[in-house]
Design a protein around this motif. Structure first.
Motif, PDB file in Angstrom:
ATOM      1  N   MET A  98       0.764  -1.140   0.451  1.00 60.96           N
ATOM      2  CA  MET A  98      -0.052  -0.228   0.078  1.00 60.96           C
ATOM      3  C   MET A  98       0.861   1.742  -0.122  1.00 60.96           C
ATOM      4  N   ARG A  99       1.515   1.048  -0.691  1.00 62.94           N
ATOM      5  CA  ARG A  99       2.902   3.062  -0.335  1.00 62.94           C
ATOM      6  C   ARG A  99       2.419   3.811  -1.415  1.00 62.94           C
ATOM      7  N   GLU A 100       1.698   3.649  -2.061  1.00 64.43           N
ATOM      8  CA  GLU A 100       1.423   4.695  -3.363  1.00 64.43           C
ATOM      9  C   GLU A 100       0.243   5.279  -1.731  1.00 64.43           C
ATOM     10  N   LEU A 101      -1.032   3.907  -0.993  1.00 65.49           N
ATOM     11  CA  LEU A 101      -1.615   5.280  -0.774  1.00 65.49           C
ATOM     12  C   LEU A 101      -1.812   5.159   0.822  1.00 65.49           C
ATOM     13  N   LYS A 102      -0.221   5.119   1.225  1.00 61.36           N
ATOM     14  CA  LYS A 102       1.112   5.432   1.450  1.00 61.36           C
ATOM     15  C   LYS A 102       1.222   7.722   1.581  1.00 61.36           C
ATOM     16  N   ALA A 103       1.898   6.896   0.635  1.00 60.80           N
ATOM     17  CA  ALA A 103       2.210   8.714  -0.033  1.00 60.80           C
ATOM     18  C   ALA A 103       0.576   9.326   0.443  1.00 60.80           C
ATOM     19  N   LEU A 104      -0.198   9.221  -0.286  1.00 60.23           N
ATOM     20  CA  LEU A 104      -1.044   9.634  -0.842  1.00 60.23           C
ATOM     21  C   LEU A 104      -1.827  10.505   0.433  1.00 60.23           C
ATOM     22  N   ARG A 105      -2.047   9.507   1.787  1.00 59.77           N
ATOM     23  CA  ARG A 105      -2.645   9.499   2.663  1.00 59.77           C
ATOM     24  C   ARG A 105      -1.623  10.834   3.218  1.00 59.77           C
ATOM     25  N   ALA A 106      -0.236  11.201   3.065  1.00 57.09           N
ATOM     26  CA  ALA A 106       0.538  12.135   4.131  1.00 57.09           C
ATOM     27  C   ALA A 106       0.139  13.404   3.010  1.00 57.09           C
ATOM     28  N   VAL A 156      -7.133  -1.755  -8.092  1.00 56.63           N
ATOM     29  CA  VAL A 156      -7.368  -0.709  -8.726  1.00 56.63           C
ATOM     30  C   VAL A 156      -8.223   0.012  -8.437  1.00 56.63           C
ATOM     31  N   VAL A 157      -8.380   0.854  -7.479  1.00 56.21           N
ATOM     32  CA  VAL A 157      -9.573   2.258  -7.004  1.00 56.21           C
ATOM     33  C   VAL A 157     -10.230   3.884  -7.284  1.00 56.21           C
ATOM     34  N   ASN A 158     -11.357   2.968  -8.176  1.00 52.68           N
ATOM     35  CA  ASN A 158     -11.908   4.126  -9.122  1.00 52.68           C
ATOM     36  C   ASN A 158     -13.242   4.721  -8.069  1.00 52.68           C
ATOM     37  N   GLU A 159     -13.584   4.800  -6.634  1.00 55.44           N
ATOM     38  CA  GLU A 159     -14.593   5.713  -6.041  1.00 55.44           C
ATOM     39  C   GLU A 159     -13.501   5.908  -4.993  1.00 55.44           C
ATOM     40  N   VAL A 160     -13.720   6.932  -4.640  1.00 53.03           N
ATOM     41  CA  VAL A 160     -12.738   8.057  -3.746  1.00 53.03           C
ATOM     42  C   VAL A 160     -13.607   7.872  -2.175  1.00 53.03           C
ATOM     43  N   ALA A 177      -7.016  12.721 -12.883  1.00 52.42           N
ATOM     44  CA  ALA A 177      -5.301  12.891 -13.296  1.00 52.42           C
ATOM     45  C   ALA A 177      -5.004  11.841 -13.997  1.00 52.42           C
ATOM     46  N   ALA A 178      -5.640  10.241 -13.181  1.00 54.34           N
ATOM     47  CA  ALA A 178      -4.609   9.550 -13.524  1.00 54.34           C
ATOM     48  C   ALA A 178      -5.691   8.311 -13.665  1.00 54.34           C
ATOM     49  N   GLY A 179      -6.335   8.774 -14.035  1.00 55.86           N
ATOM     50  CA  GLY A 179      -6.945   8.123 -15.899  1.00 55.86           C
ATOM     51  C   GLY A 179      -7.787   7.651 -15.458  1.00 55.86           C
ATOM     52  N   GLY A 180      -8.680   8.007 -14.209  1.00 60.76           N
ATOM     53  CA  GLY A 180      -9.910   7.498 -13.546  1.00 60.76           C
ATOM     54  C   GLY A 180      -9.667   6.585 -12.305  1.00 60.76           C
ATOM     55  N   ALA A 181      -8.262   5.991 -11.816  1.00 63.21           N
ATOM     56  CA  ALA A 181      -8.412   4.942 -11.415  1.00 63.21           C
ATOM     57  C   ALA A 181      -7.552   4.856 -10.434  1.00 63.21           C
ATOM     58  N   LEU A 182      -6.573   4.808  -9.262  1.00 62.08           N
ATOM     59  CA  LEU A 182      -5.420   4.633  -8.591  1.00 62.08           C
ATOM     60  C   LEU A 182      -4.978   3.443  -8.976  1.00 62.08           C
ATOM     61  N   HIS A 183      -3.832   3.107  -8.934  1.00 61.52           N
ATOM     62  CA  HIS A 183      -3.469   2.252  -8.996  1.00 61.52           C
ATOM     63  C   HIS A 183      -2.184   1.832  -7.457  1.00 61.52           C
ATOM     64  N   ILE A 184      -2.882   0.585  -6.985  1.00 64.36           N
ATOM     65  CA  ILE A 184      -2.312  -0.148  -5.612  1.00 64.36           C
ATOM     66  C   ILE A 184      -1.163  -0.497  -5.199  1.00 64.36           C
ATOM     67  N   THR A 185      -0.323  -0.927  -5.706  1.00 68.14           N
ATOM     68  CA  THR A 185       0.881  -1.908  -5.051  1.00 68.14           C
ATOM     69  C   THR A 185       0.270  -2.259  -3.245  1.00 68.14           C
ATOM     70  N   LYS A 186       0.060  -3.692  -3.384  1.00 63.33           N
ATOM     71  CA  LYS A 186      -0.051  -4.940  -2.715  1.00 63.33           C
ATOM     72  C   LYS A 186       0.973  -5.701  -2.435  1.00 63.33           C
ATOM     73  N   SER A 187       1.411  -6.340  -1.625  1.00 65.16           N
ATOM     74  CA  SER A 187       2.706  -7.004  -0.659  1.00 65.16           C
ATOM     75  C   SER A 187       2.284  -7.723   0.480  1.00 65.16           C
ATOM     76  N   VAL A 188       1.688  -8.981   0.363  1.00 64.76           N
ATOM     77  CA  VAL A 188       1.204  -9.795   1.473  1.00 64.76           C
ATOM     78  C   VAL A 188       1.139 -11.437   1.290  1.00 64.76           C
ATOM     79  N   GLY A 189       1.592 -12.248   2.257  1.00 66.43           N
ATOM     80  CA  GLY A 189       1.900 -13.323   1.982  1.00 66.43           C
ATOM     81  C   GLY A 189       2.029 -13.839   3.138  1.00 66.43           C
ATOM     82  N   MET A 190       1.926 -15.308   3.295  1.00 67.02           N
ATOM     83  CA  MET A 190       1.840 -16.410   4.319  1.00 67.02           C
ATOM     84  C   MET A 190       2.743 -16.916   4.977  1.00 67.02           C
ATOM     85  N   PHE A 191       3.210 -17.231   5.573  1.00 66.79           N
ATOM     86  CA  PHE A 191       4.413 -17.745   6.265  1.00 66.79           C
ATOM     87  C   PHE A 191       4.235 -19.332   6.443  1.00 66.79           C
TER      88      PHE A 191
END
Length: 276
Positions: free
Chosen positions: A163-171, A218-222, A257-271
Motif C-alpha cells: 500500500m505504498r502509494e496509499l501511504k504517500a497519498l494519505r500524507a 485499482v480504485v476508481n471510487e473516492v 488526473a490518473a485516468g480515472g483510477a489509482l493503482h496501489i501495490t499490495k505485498s502480502v503473503g503467508m509464512f
C-alpha cells in the motif's frame, strides 16, 4: 501511528479493534478493488491445508471472517478455537458462528500467554496480527508449545511495499488540509513483515516457507479510498466534515488526473512453519 502505539494492548483492545468497524473499512477496499483471481479469505483458507478431525487455533480472529467465508470448506470433525485480544471481536465472531454445524469455541486470549495444553493443536493461525504483539519471540514460543509434533503455524503479514502509494497519498491528503502527522507515524515498519518473518520464525520452527499472494488494487471510487486511509481512530477527531469534504475533492482530482483510477501495490503473503 507510531510503532509503540501499534503494539499497545490497551489501544488495540479498547480503541482501534474494540469492534470490527475500522477493520471493515479496510476489508471493503480490498474486496471491491482487488485484482487477484481468488478471494483473499479463500486463498488463506486453502493454504491452511486442514484435514478432518484436526484441532485448529486462530490467534487474532477478529470477527471470524476467515471462517464465516469458508463454512462449506471446513473438513468434518474439526475443533476450531477462535481467540482475540479484543472481547468485542470475540463476541462478534461468536455471534456469527456459534450454534452451527461446526465445533467452534471462543475465548479472549493474549497470544503471549496461551491458556492451552502443550501439544494440543494441529494448526495455529495468526492472520495479520503478529506485528501487533509487543514480544513476538514470546508469542512464537507459546505457539510452538501448543502445537503438536509436526503441527503447522500459518502466519500472514505484509511486506514493506504494501500500500505504498496509499501511504504517500494519505500524507498528501493530510498536508492538503493542514493536519500535521509525524513522519514516523506514516512510515513506521511492521515489526513482523515479509522481509524479516522467516528470520524471526526460524529459531522456533522448521521448514519455514513463504507463500506470496499476488494481488493489487485499482480504485476508481473516492469514498472507500478515503475511508480506508483514515480508518485508524486517531484521525477521527482531527478530520472534521469540512476537511473530509476537501480531501474527497482532492482525491477525486488525483483520480481524474490518473485516468480515472489509482493503482496501489499490495505485498502480502503467508509464512507456513512446521514444528518438528
Amino acid at each position: 501511528m507510531d510503532k509503540s502505539r501499534f503494539q499497545e494492548a490497551d489501544y488495540l483492545r479498547d480503541d482501534q479493534y474494540k469492534d470490527s468497524r475500522n477493520l471493515e473499512a479496510r476489508a471493503q477496499l480490498h474486496q471491491r478493488f482487488g485484482t487477484a483471481k481468488m478471494s483473499w479469505r479463500l486463498w488463506v483458507f486453502n493454504q491452511l491445508g486442514l484435514g478432518a478431525g484436526q484441532t485448529i487455533l486462530e490467534c487474532g480472529c477478529g470477527p471470524g471472517w476467515l471462517w464465516r467465508g469458508n463454512l462449506d470448506h471446513i473438513p468434518p470433525g474439526c475443533q476450531i478455537t477462535l481467540t482475540d485480544l479484543s472481547p468485542g471481536m470475540v463476541a462478534e465472531a461468536e455471534a456469527a458462528l456459534d450454534g452451527g454445524e461446526h465445533d467452534f469455541r471462543f475465548q479472549t486470549v493474549d497470544i503471549q500467554s496461551l491458556p492451552f495444553d502443550d501439544g494440543y493443536f494441529d494448526v495455529v493461525v495468526a492472520n495479520h496480527m503478529l506485528y501487533h504483539v509487543p514480544d513476538i519471540a514470546q508469542a512464537l514460543r507459546e505457539v510452538r508449545r501448543v502445537l503438536k509434533p509436526h503441527g503447522r503455524f500459518c502466519a500472514v503479514t505484509n511486506g514493506e511495499s504494501h500500500m505504498r502509494e496509499l501511504k504517500a497519498l494519505r500524507a498528501d491528503m493530510l498536508n492538503y488540509v493542514n493536519v500535521l502527522v509525524t513522519g514516523e507515524a506514516l512510515t513506521a515498519q511492521l515489526p513482523f513483515r515479509l522481509e524479516n518473518g522467516a528470520e524471526l520464525l526460524q529459531p522456533y520452527f522448521e521448514n519455514v516457507q513463504l507463500i506470496p499472494f499476488e494481488d493489487g488494487l485499482v480504485v476508481n471510487e473516492v469514498v472507500p479510498l478515503v475511508e480506508y486511509a483514515f480508518s485508524a481512530t486517531e484521525y477521527h477527531t482531527v478530520l472534521t466534515d469540512d476537511r473530509l469534504s476537501r480531501i474527497r475533492q482532492y482525491v477525486a482530482d488525483r483520480m481524474t488526473a490518473a485516468g480515472g483510477a489509482l493503482h496501489i501495490t499490495k505485498s502480502v503473503g503467508m509464512f507456513v512453519a512446521q514444528k518438528a
